[in-house]
Design a protein around this motif. Sequence first.
Motif, short mmCIF file in Angstrom:
data_model
loop_
_atom_site.label_atom_id
_atom_site.label_comp_id
_atom_site.label_asym_id
_atom_site.label_seq_id
_atom_site.Cartn_x
_atom_site.Cartn_y
_atom_site.Cartn_z
N ASN A 63 2.73 1.82 -3.46
CA ASN A 63 1.88 2.06 -4.63
C ASN A 63 0.83 3.11 -4.31
O ASN A 63 -0.37 2.89 -4.47
N ILE A 64 1.28 4.28 -3.90
CA ILE A 64 0.36 5.33 -3.47
C ILE A 64 -0.01 6.27 -4.62
O ILE A 64 -0.88 7.11 -4.47
N ASP A 65 0.64 6.15 -5.78
CA ASP A 65 0.36 7.03 -6.91
C ASP A 65 -1.07 6.84 -7.40
O ASP A 65 -1.61 5.73 -7.40
N ASN A 66 -1.69 7.94 -7.83
CA ASN A 66 -3.05 7.89 -8.35
C ASN A 66 -3.04 7.52 -9.83
O ASN A 66 -2.16 7.94 -10.58
N VAL A 67 -4.01 6.73 -10.23
CA VAL A 67 -4.20 6.38 -11.63
C VAL A 67 -5.65 6.67 -11.99
O VAL A 67 -6.54 6.66 -11.14
N THR A 68 -5.88 6.94 -13.26
CA THR A 68 -7.23 7.20 -13.74
C THR A 68 -7.68 6.03 -14.60
O THR A 68 -6.98 5.62 -15.51
N THR B 57 -10.52 8.17 -10.53
CA THR B 57 -9.12 8.31 -10.11
C THR B 57 -8.99 7.77 -8.70
O THR B 57 -9.73 8.17 -7.80
N LEU B 58 -8.05 6.83 -8.53
CA LEU B 58 -7.84 6.21 -7.23
C LEU B 58 -6.40 5.72 -7.13
O LEU B 58 -5.72 5.59 -8.16
N PRO B 59 -5.92 5.45 -5.93
CA PRO B 59 -4.55 4.95 -5.78
C PRO B 59 -4.38 3.59 -6.49
O PRO B 59 -5.31 2.78 -6.54
N LEU B 60 -3.20 3.39 -7.02
CA LEU B 60 -2.91 2.15 -7.76
C LEU B 60 -3.12 0.92 -6.88
O LEU B 60 -3.63 -0.09 -7.34
N LYS C 231 0.83 -1.21 0.00
CA LYS C 231 0.00 0.00 0.00
C LYS C 231 0.86 1.26 0.00
O LYS C 231 0.59 2.21 -0.73
#
Length: 83
Positions: A46-51, A60-63, A43
Amino acid sequence: MNSASRFIRCKLPVVVRSLTHETFFLHCIALIITLTALVLLFKVQNIDNVTVSLLSWRMTLPLSLLLIGVYVLGMFTGSSFVG
């Protein structure tokens, strides 16, 4: 002798027979702690947001949440096919 009694009388491997209830409980606790630490590490890394977009929807949510969600969705759909 029926087949059920053959399964009851089978001998467990030495490793399983040597575990007492207390050591089995401690092994379970250690496994739970290890898995929890691995999930938390996943967790945090992999905190970067992805769409994600599907047709006209966008989310859009965290990976890490996306991957966990896809995994859980796969478990539910897989279990519906298997049994």
